[in-house]
Motif scaffolding. Structure first.
Motif, PDB file in Angstrom:
ATOM      1  N   LYS A 194      -1.513  14.739   2.498  1.00 27.59           N
ATOM      2  CA  LYS A 194      -0.554  15.642   1.859  1.00 27.59           C
ATOM      3  C   LYS A 194       0.822  15.661   2.544  1.00 27.59           C
ATOM      4  O   LYS A 194       1.583  16.620   2.398  1.00 27.59           O
ATOM      5  CB  LYS A 194      -1.126  17.069   1.808  1.00 27.59           C
ATOM      6  N   LYS A 195       1.138  14.610   3.276  1.00 23.20           N
ATOM      7  CA  LYS A 195       2.453  14.544   3.919  1.00 23.20           C
ATOM      8  C   LYS A 195       3.524  14.161   2.890  1.00 23.20           C
ATOM      9  O   LYS A 195       3.381  13.183   2.157  1.00 23.20           O
ATOM     10  CB  LYS A 195       2.427  13.519   5.055  1.00 23.20           C
ATOM     11  N   LYS A 196       4.599  14.932   2.867  1.00 23.98           N
ATOM     12  CA  LYS A 196       5.659  14.714   1.882  1.00 23.98           C
ATOM     13  C   LYS A 196       6.288  13.329   1.999  1.00 23.98           C
ATOM     14  O   LYS A 196       6.670  12.711   1.005  1.00 23.98           O
ATOM     15  CB  LYS A 196       6.739  15.788   2.040  1.00 23.98           C
ATOM     16  N   LYS A 197       6.395  12.836   3.245  1.00 27.34           N
ATOM     17  CA  LYS A 197       7.035  11.528   3.430  1.00 27.34           C
ATOM     18  C   LYS A 197       6.200  10.402   2.811  1.00 27.34           C
ATOM     19  O   LYS A 197       6.747   9.368   2.415  1.00 27.34           O
ATOM     20  CB  LYS A 197       7.276  11.251   4.900  1.00 27.34           C
ATOM     21  N   VAL A 198       4.885  10.615   2.735  1.00 24.97           N
ATOM     22  CA  VAL A 198       4.025   9.610   2.101  1.00 24.97           C
ATOM     23  C   VAL A 198       4.268   9.608   0.596  1.00 24.97           C
ATOM     24  O   VAL A 198       4.431   8.547  -0.028  1.00 24.97           O
ATOM     25  CB  VAL A 198       2.543   9.879   2.410  1.00 24.97           C
ATOM     26  N   LYS A 199       4.290  10.801   0.016  1.00 20.83           N
ATOM     27  CA  LYS A 199       4.546  10.901  -1.423  1.00 20.83           C
ATOM     28  C   LYS A 199       5.931  10.333  -1.759  1.00 20.83           C
ATOM     29  O   LYS A 199       6.101   9.613  -2.756  1.00 20.83           O
ATOM     30  CB  LYS A 199       4.451  12.358  -1.864  1.00 20.83           C
ATOM     31  N   ALA A 200       6.909  10.622  -0.928  1.00 21.95           N
ATOM     32  CA  ALA A 200       8.266  10.122  -1.158  1.00 21.95           C
ATOM     33  C   ALA A 200       8.287   8.594  -1.089  1.00 21.95           C
ATOM     34  O   ALA A 200       8.982   7.935  -1.878  1.00 21.95           O
ATOM     35  CB  ALA A 200       9.215  10.717  -0.127  1.00 21.95           C
ATOM     36  N   ALA A 201       7.522   8.028  -0.159  1.00 22.19           N
ATOM     37  CA  ALA A 201       7.463   6.567  -0.032  1.00 22.19           C
ATOM     38  C   ALA A 201       6.823   5.945  -1.269  1.00 22.19           C
ATOM     39  O   ALA A 201       7.272   4.898  -1.755  1.00 22.19           O
ATOM     40  CB  ALA A 201       6.666   6.191   1.217  1.00 22.19           C
ATOM     41  N   ILE A 202       5.789   6.591  -1.779  1.00 24.47           N
ATOM     42  CA  ILE A 202       5.124   6.088  -2.990  1.00 24.47           C
ATOM     43  C   ILE A 202       6.103   6.079  -4.156  1.00 24.47           C
ATOM     44  O   ILE A 202       6.213   5.084  -4.894  1.00 24.47           O
ATOM     45  CB  ILE A 202       3.890   6.949  -3.326  1.00 24.47           C
ATOM     46  N   GLU A 203       6.833   7.169  -4.312  1.00 27.72           N
ATOM     47  CA  GLU A 203       7.766   7.255  -5.437  1.00 27.72           C
ATOM     48  C   GLU A 203       8.911   6.252  -5.283  1.00 27.72           C
ATOM     49  O   GLU A 203       9.364   5.671  -6.275  1.00 27.72           O
ATOM     50  CB  GLU A 203       8.308   8.684  -5.547  1.00 27.72           C
ATOM     51  N   LEU A 204       9.344   6.020  -4.044  1.00 24.82           N
ATOM     52  CA  LEU A 204      10.416   5.048  -3.820  1.00 24.82           C
ATOM     53  C   LEU A 204       9.943   3.630  -4.150  1.00 24.82           C
ATOM     54  O   LEU A 204      10.637   2.870  -4.834  1.00 24.82           O
ATOM     55  CB  LEU A 204      10.884   5.112  -2.364  1.00 24.82           C
ATOM     56  N   GLY A 205       8.735   3.285  -3.678  1.00 33.09           N
ATOM     57  CA  GLY A 205       8.191   1.961  -3.966  1.00 33.09           C
ATOM     58  C   GLY A 205       7.885   1.773  -5.440  1.00 33.09           C
ATOM     59  O   GLY A 205       8.087   0.687  -6.006  1.00 33.09           O
ATOM     60  N   LEU A 206       7.398   2.826  -6.089  1.00 36.90           N
ATOM     61  CA  LEU A 206       7.087   2.755  -7.513  1.00 36.90           C
ATOM     62  C   LEU A 206       8.367   2.652  -8.335  1.00 36.90           C
ATOM     63  O   LEU A 206       8.417   1.924  -9.341  1.00 36.90           O
ATOM     64  CB  LEU A 206       6.273   3.978  -7.929  1.00 36.90           C
ATOM     65  N   LYS A 207       9.401   3.368  -7.923  1.00 37.28           N
ATOM     66  CA  LYS A 207      10.692   3.311  -8.617  1.00 37.28           C
ATOM     67  C   LYS A 207      11.231   1.878  -8.615  1.00 37.28           C
ATOM     68  O   LYS A 207      11.730   1.384  -9.630  1.00 37.28           O
ATOM     69  CB  LYS A 207      11.678   4.251  -7.942  1.00 37.28           C
ATOM     70  N   ASN A 208      11.117   1.207  -7.476  1.00 30.65           N
ATOM     71  CA  ASN A 208      11.570  -0.179  -7.402  1.00 30.65           C
ATOM     72  C   ASN A 208      10.810  -1.044  -8.394  1.00 30.65           C
ATOM     73  O   ASN A 208      11.393  -1.897  -9.062  1.00 30.65           O
ATOM     74  CB  ASN A 208      11.375  -0.718  -5.984  1.00 30.65           C
ATOM     75  N   TRP A 209       9.496  -0.821  -8.493  1.00 31.34           N
ATOM     76  CA  TRP A 209       8.687  -1.673  -9.378  1.00 31.34           C
ATOM     77  C   TRP A 209       9.046  -1.459 -10.851  1.00 31.34           C
ATOM     78  O   TRP A 209       9.252  -2.425 -11.594  1.00 31.34           O
ATOM     79  CB  TRP A 209       7.195  -1.413  -9.164  1.00 31.34           C
ATOM     80  N   VAL A 210       9.096  -0.204 -11.290  1.00 28.48           N
ATOM     81  CA  VAL A 210       9.344   0.038 -12.714  1.00 28.48           C
ATOM     82  C   VAL A 210      10.759  -0.380 -13.116  1.00 28.48           C
ATOM     83  O   VAL A 210      11.002  -0.750 -14.267  1.00 28.48           O
ATOM     84  CB  VAL A 210       9.081   1.521 -13.087  1.00 28.48           C
ATOM     85  N   GLU A 211      11.692  -0.346 -12.161  1.00 30.81           N
ATOM     86  CA  GLU A 211      13.058  -0.776 -12.482  1.00 30.81           C
ATOM     87  C   GLU A 211      13.146  -2.290 -12.632  1.00 30.81           C
ATOM     88  O   GLU A 211      13.909  -2.798 -13.456  1.00 30.81           O
ATOM     89  CB  GLU A 211      14.031  -0.297 -11.395  1.00 30.81           C
ATOM     90  N   HIS A 212      12.349  -3.033 -11.840  1.00 33.46           N
ATOM     91  CA  HIS A 212      12.397  -4.494 -11.889  1.00 33.46           C
ATOM     92  C   HIS A 212      11.318  -5.088 -12.790  1.00 33.46           C
ATOM     93  O   HIS A 212      11.475  -6.193 -13.302  1.00 33.46           O
ATOM     94  CB  HIS A 212      12.251  -5.075 -10.475  1.00 33.46           C
ATOM     95  N   ASP A 213      10.233  -4.358 -12.962  1.00 30.94           N
ATOM     96  CA  ASP A 213       9.107  -4.818 -13.786  1.00 30.94           C
ATOM     97  C   ASP A 213       8.781  -6.284 -13.476  1.00 30.94           C
ATOM     98  O   ASP A 213       8.883  -7.173 -14.320  1.00 30.94           O
ATOM     99  CB  ASP A 213       9.433  -4.657 -15.271  1.00 30.94           C
ATOM    100  N   TYR A 214       8.337  -6.521 -12.264  1.00 32.97           N
ATOM    101  CA  TYR A 214       8.072  -7.882 -11.794  1.00 32.97           C
ATOM    102  C   TYR A 214       7.003  -8.548 -12.661  1.00 32.97           C
ATOM    103  O   TYR A 214       5.900  -8.023 -12.813  1.00 32.97           O
ATOM    104  CB  TYR A 214       7.626  -7.857 -10.336  1.00 32.97           C
ATOM    105  N   PHE A 215       7.337  -9.700 -13.187  1.00 38.19           N
ATOM    106  CA  PHE A 215       6.490 -10.389 -14.156  1.00 38.19           C
ATOM    107  C   PHE A 215       6.139 -11.775 -13.616  1.00 38.19           C
ATOM    108  O   PHE A 215       7.027 -12.562 -13.282  1.00 38.19           O
ATOM    109  CB  PHE A 215       7.238 -10.516 -15.483  1.00 38.19           C
ATOM    110  N   CYS A 216       4.849 -12.066 -13.520  1.00 35.08           N
ATOM    111  CA  CYS A 216       4.398 -13.322 -12.938  1.00 35.08           C
ATOM    112  C   CYS A 216       4.218 -14.411 -13.993  1.00 35.08           C
ATOM    113  O   CYS A 216       3.924 -14.122 -15.158  1.00 35.08           O
ATOM    114  CB  CYS A 216       3.072 -13.103 -12.202  1.00 35.08           C
ATOM    115  N   GLU A 217       4.374 -15.662 -13.568  1.00 33.28           N
ATOM    116  CA  GLU A 217       4.122 -16.779 -14.483  1.00 33.28           C
ATOM    117  C   GLU A 217       2.639 -16.903 -14.820  1.00 33.28           C
ATOM    118  O   GLU A 217       2.281 -17.522 -15.812  1.00 33.28           O
ATOM    119  CB  GLU A 217       4.616 -18.092 -13.840  1.00 33.28           C
TER     120      GLU A 217
END
Length: 737
Positions: free
Chosen positions: A96-119
């Protein structure tokens, strides 16, 4: 009264809805418990938090490489899930550490913005959606709602109508991801629909050639035409992931079974439970397909592996997770499942003895409690090997050419793949090229029809009319399996290339202990090296003896071999470091441009040298014939004859027994020494509805699939045996006489 009825109906509906909701909650809680099982490594979490960049990426991941060999982005999504587990795990210092939740949201934000698509479509429709839906089930209800909404199109690529959701292939895995997402979204109606799709994927499917005929390969599009289906559990309990007829039992077929078992456990005891019929089918497939294609039901048969052989850990032992799940949801074949669990946990020794031929996949396996062997082949009905997808296993050209692996300790081939000589696969006869053909020349359709085996469930005779699709080479190869040994015969070995030699490899495995060679009645330990030995009677290494009925010249290597995993697997994370292994390699050199060459040898699992020196197996075995027309052996102790007839012909077994075969086929005859008491036959070419076998004496046996005609003039009984047809064409029939 009418009002009372309405009230009763209301309460019934409310009760049913509550019951359904309760079942949904039960399933959801079970899934949550499962995804939270992996232990949290707080040291790893600390590193992930410290190294996460301001843009939501992690160092060490090449975000620009979305190739089939790369896509290290999978690490990114796995890190997000690891962080979520730590956040939700009370035993973690990051609970329940806030910094962990913040890290998850930061990493997830990067993914949904780039929507990395593999060949590689797999990551887009399975890998990434699976991580994402797992993340949502763990922590989605606490994340930023807008961010959660943006993950839905990514997770939504896993749906039952997706391109990768092929019946009998990855449909169960993809449907499972969709079902989990339905639970997260609270879509109960869609969840019920998807669960039924998962349940109905457990079924036997007709081998593709059965419907379209053996000439199907000549149709435009051939086996690659996806509309022809044929994927899934075959009627012989092997598994086809694609329409190429390649045996995928221990790859896609294993994950297929695991995915179904996972949902069987999630839904058991609820209204979503799977039917007994479907559970029984899966257990049959697990025990008679997966386990019988494994050494002692515990370790994958190297011969059944495809491109995955080029991955580290590919032949590691299986754990007990899958059979434990199956036994928890069904009482069917309970004793057998429990034995597999105990064997995999090293709490019991295997008792299983079987001879199994998978006629839809041209694969044979043979098990005794203390040894295991297999033969892999291919015909006009299937391809030799899986394509080297994703740059994996691109030296596998000959790994279907009558491959014959033998195991006593079950780890004889562990770690061999990176240093292996891929033109000396155990059991194969191969022209030794200066270099292997390219990866685009690896997968080839078989060129001969006469490929198969006869088995009564305990003993087996295997036949391979071999014509190499890679080399100007032909041979007729046969294997005959008994309790204490098996016999390998080759004949008609001919090659039109006058520049390159042809060799038959008896074995290539990890070198362990001394190699002892006997010649002229004397035996000795041989020094390390690579040498030719003449007039060899037998060779003993690592509890296996290779016995020659006649003194034979052999080539033997017991020395260091070098290679690397990157040599056979070009994934970006494949280790490139040079590896050294001590290797045992035994083969016969037929020379350049052989014509009608042959070989014969006996493989004897022997716990000690004394057993080999007593010559028990050699004294029990008589090679009756080894010609392009007939290959046959007699086992004295069992009073058994096994034979392959490539054309109609006659075989003299002994002074009392002669067998005449009216058409090509494979035959096992059990006798009392003077007359045949039981006969097993099959038609490897699958061209005949009946098989004609004539044997001495008047036979009075009666069976639904047998017609007996007495020929008083010859003193022979003509047995006209109905052969299996349809989905069982190529399997065996046994008649007690």
């Amino acid at each position: 009264m009418k009002r009372l009825t309405v009230i009763i109906l209301f309460f019934c509906c409310a009760s049913f809805m509550a019951y359904a909701q309760n079942d949904i909650q039960i399933v959801k809680e079970r899934i949550y418990k499962e995804v939270m099982k992996p232990e949290v490594d707080d040291a790893q979490i600390k590193t992930l938090l410290q190294t996460l960049k301001d843009d939501g990426t992690w160092p060490g991941i090449d975000y620009s490489n979305v190739s089939r060999e790369g896509f290290e982005h999978r690490l990114h999504t796995s890190y997000l899930v690891s962080l979520a587990r730590a956040y939700k795990n009370k035993s973690s210092e990051y609970y329940k550490k806030k910094k962990v939740k913040a890290a998850i949201e930061l990493g997830l934000k990067n993914w949904v913005e780039h929507d990395y698509f593999c060949e590689n479509w797999w990551h887009n429709q399975i890998g990434t959606p699976n991580y994402m839906v797992t993340l949502m089930l763990i922590i989605g209800d606490e994340l930023d709602k807008e961010l959660v909404n943006k993950t839905q199109p990514i997770i939504g690529r896993a749906h039952i109508n997706a391109g990768g959701a092929r019946p009998g292939g990855d449909r169960i895995k993809i449907a499972g991801i969709q079902a989990k997402n339905c639970l997260f979204l609270g879509d109960d109606e869609k969840f019920d629909e998807v669960v039924r799709v998962i349940e109905n994927e457990i079924k036997y499917v007709e081998w593709i050639g059965a419907k379209y005929g053996y000439g199907f390969r000549k149709i435009v599009g051939g086996f690659e035409n996806r509309s022809y289906e044929g994927r899934g559990i075959q009627f012989d309990n092997s598994f086809h992931h694609r329409t190429d007829g390649v045996n995928n039992t221990l790859s896609y077929g294993l994950s297929y079974a695991a995915a179904f078992a996972e949902w069987a456990v999630y839904t058991t005891g609820t209204k979503f439970s799977f039917s007994e019929e479907k559970l029984d089918q899966l257990i049959d497939y697990f025990l008679d397909g997966i386990c019988k294609t494994s050494v002692f039901g515990k370790v994958p048969d190297v011969g059944a592996k495809n491109r995955s052989i080029s991955r580290e850990g590919a032949v590691n032992p299986y754990d007990d997770v899958l059979p434990s799940k199956l036994i928890s949801v069904s009482d069917y074949r309970h004793i057998e499942l429990q034995e597999i669990i105990d064997v995999r946990n090293n709490q019991a020794k295997p008792t299983l003895a079987h001879a199994t031929f998978y006629w839809d996949s041209e694969h044979f396996s043979f098990q005794r409690p203390d040894w295991f062997a297999s033969v892999r082949m291919y015909s006009t009905r299937n391809y030799n090997m899986e394509q080297p997808y994703n740059s994996e296993g691109f030296l596998n050209h000959h790994r279907g050419d009558g491959t014959n692996h033998i195991s006593v300790s079950a780890d004889e081939y562990k770690g061999l793949a990176p240093v292996m000589d891929y033109q000396k696969i155990p059991g194969t006869t191969v022209m030794q090229k200066e270099e292997m053909p390219g990866a685009n020349e690896l997968q080839k359709l078989g060129l001969t029809d006469f490929v198969g085996a006869a088995t009564d469930g305990k003993y087996g005779a295997v036949a391979f009319d071999f014509k190499s699709p890679h080399d100007p080479l032909i041979a007729r190869k046969a294997w005959f399996f008994f309790d204490k040994e098996y016999v390998c015969l080759g004949t008609g070995i001919s090659c039109s290339n006058a520049e390159l030699p042809v060799v038959t490899t008896l074995n290539q495995c990890i070198l362990r202990g001394d190699v002892i060679l006997a010649s002229g009645g004397k035996s000795s330990v041989i020094e390390k090296g690579e040498t030719e030995y003449k007039n060899v009677d037998w060779i003993y290494h690592d509890k296996l003896a290779y016995v020659f009925p006649e003194p034979t010249t052999v080539q033997l290597k017991n020395n260091i071999a070098k290679g690397s995993w990157y040599r056979i697997n070009r994934q970006t994370d494949s280790p490139k470091d040079e590896i050294e292994r001590d290797v045992f390699e035994l083969y016969l050199d037929h020379g350049k441009r052989p014509s009608e060459a042959n070989y014969q040898y006996i493989v004897v699992p022997a716990p000690n040298l004394e057993q080999v020196q007593n010559n028990t197996s050699k004294n029990n075995i008589t090679v009756l014939q080894n010609s392009p027309a007939v290959q046959a052996v007699w086992q004295k102790e069992l009073q058994m004859c096994q034979a392959v007839f490539y054309s109609e012909g006659t075989l003299e077994v002994n002074d009392d027994i002669t067998v005449e075969c009216g058409n090509p086929g494979v035959l096992i005859a059990k006798t009392d020494g003077t007359k045949i008491t039981e006969i097993t036959v099959s038609d490897p070419a699958r061209k005949n509805a009946k098989m004609l076998v004539s044997i001495p004496g008047k036979v009075n046996a009666k069976a639904a699939n047998l017609t007996v005609l007495w020929n008083e003039g010859t003193g022979m009984s003509d047995l006209l045996i109905d052969l299996p047809t349809g989905n069982y064409a190529g399997s065996s029939v046994t008649i007690k006489l």
